[in-house]
Design a protein around this motif. Structure first.
Motif, short mmCIF file in Angstrom:
data_model
loop_
_atom_site.label_atom_id
_atom_site.label_comp_id
_atom_site.label_asym_id
_atom_site.label_seq_id
_atom_site.Cartn_x
_atom_site.Cartn_y
_atom_site.Cartn_z
N PHE A 142 21.23 32.38 75.97
CA PHE A 142 20.36 31.24 76.28
C PHE A 142 19.77 31.38 77.69
O PHE A 142 18.55 31.30 77.87
CB PHE A 142 21.17 29.93 76.17
N CYS A 196 19.64 25.62 71.14
CA CYS A 196 20.54 24.99 70.16
C CYS A 196 22.02 25.19 70.51
O CYS A 196 22.86 24.38 70.15
CB CYS A 196 20.27 25.55 68.76
N GLY A 197 22.33 26.29 71.19
CA GLY A 197 23.73 26.55 71.56
C GLY A 197 24.50 27.37 70.53
O GLY A 197 25.71 27.56 70.70
N CYS A 222 24.44 30.47 70.11
CA CYS A 222 24.92 31.68 70.79
C CYS A 222 26.27 31.41 71.45
O CYS A 222 27.17 32.24 71.39
CB CYS A 222 23.89 32.18 71.80
N CYS A 261 13.43 30.53 72.13
CA CYS A 261 14.76 29.90 72.22
C CYS A 261 14.61 28.39 72.20
O CYS A 261 13.86 27.81 72.98
CB CYS A 261 15.46 30.36 73.50
N ILE A 262 15.35 27.74 71.31
CA ILE A 262 15.25 26.28 71.16
C ILE A 262 16.44 25.56 71.81
O ILE A 262 16.60 24.35 71.63
CB ILE A 262 15.12 25.87 69.67
N PRO A 272 19.28 31.59 65.61
CA PRO A 272 18.30 31.28 64.55
C PRO A 272 16.87 31.69 64.91
O PRO A 272 15.99 31.67 64.05
CB PRO A 272 18.40 29.75 64.41
S1 SF4 Z 1 21.21 30.67 69.69
FE1 SF4 Z 1 21.05 30.58 71.91
S2 SF4 Z 1 19.36 32.01 72.41
FE2 SF4 Z 1 19.21 31.51 70.19
S3 SF4 Z 1 17.82 29.76 70.09
FE3 SF4 Z 1 19.89 28.90 70.17
S4 SF4 Z 1 20.26 28.57 72.42
FE4 SF4 Z 1 18.47 29.95 72.23
#
Ligand code: SF4
Ligand code: FES
Length: 251
Positions: free
Chosen positions: A177, A162-163, A165, A159-160, A225
């Motif tokens: 997340f 990124c948001g 989700c 998990c990066i 992603p």
């Molecule tokens: S979509 Fe959510 S769970 Fe997937 S990498 Fe981004 S923050 Fe992490």
């Protein structure tokens, strides 16, 4: 390729934003999506117009900062691909591409396509860490971890932050997340010190920041992603129950 763009422009958090139209010629199919935006900004600068603010850093799918909603999908049309990894060959000549920032109460728009994702940092600060003795790096094999467990931990550690989700979820839930962060540490011996209270602290901040609840539509998993599975949400819920039972017994 020629492309038409509809891009969200917003001066600051309080201003009312709107879409503006742009056109770009000579777009190479091999160009990255962010390179296409660089080219547009170059054109705007040459015309004496204000460039479009968008977030980016690593441009190789690691940092999670390139958060763009592209034609109604977080990170665009290609599965398991961040915006910075997306190539213009994923679009057709003459196509209109609509670009928006993440839409979520907990991620306010700062300017144009940039949102404030510091709510994620505050969730991590509440419990997404491990206690260690400071000093030199420990011997790598001093705490044995089985291959099976380290593989599982690595899957969720992908998990990066990124948001996407949150942006994909109709409730703006951050459960995918948070569960990835909780489960990664719950699996490893290094995470045991704070295990009793970690999930409760992180969930409390998640709620206070204004993220919604999970209603199991799995949109988060579909748009992530990094392929984080919703199974980690079930595991987080189990961690939460265990944590409640343990802390209530201790109290
Ligand atoms: S979509 Fe959510 S769970 Fe997937 S990498 Fe981004 S923050 Fe992490
Ligand atoms: S710019 Fe770092 S993941 Fe896209």
């Amino acid at each position: 390729m020629k492309i038409k763009l509809q891009i969200w422009r917003q001066k600051n958090e309080k201003a009312k934003g709107k879409f503006e139209n742009y056109e770009l010629d000579d777009v190479s199919p091999e160009m990255g999506f962010l390179e296409m935006l660089d080219a547009l900004n170059h054109k705007l600068a040459n015309e004496g117009k204000e460039s479009i603010a968008f977030d980016h850093d690593c441009r190789e799918g690691i940092c999670g900062s390139c958060s763009l909603y592209i034609n109604g999908q977080p990170h665009g049309p290609k599965a398991k691909t961040t915006t910075c990894e997306l190539r213009m060959r994923s679009f057709k000549d003459g196509q209109t591409i609509v670009i928006e920032p993440w839409r979520a109460k907990a991620f306010p728009v700062i300017k144009d396509l940039i949102v404030d994702r510091s709510a994620f940092d505050r969730i991590i600060a509440a419990g997404g860490y491990v206690s260690i003795d400071s000093g030199s790096a420990p011997e790598a094999n001093s705490i044995p971890v089985s291959k099976n467990i380290s593989d599982k931990a690595f899957d969720v550690a992908n998990c990066i932050g990124c948001g996407a989700c949150v942006a994909a979820c109709k409730n703006s839930s951050a459960m995918l997340f948070v569960s990835a962060k909780v489960y990664q540490l719950a699996l490893l011996p290094q995470g045991k010190t704070e295990a009793k209270t970690r999930v409760q602290k992180m969930a409390a901040v998640m709620d206070a920041e204004g993220f919604g609840s999970c209603s199991n539509t799995y949109a988060c998993e579909a748009e992530c992603p990094k392929g984080i599975s919703v199974k980690s949400i079930a595991r987080m819920n189990a961690e939460f129950l265990t944590s409640k039972i343990v802390t209530e017994k201790v109290e």
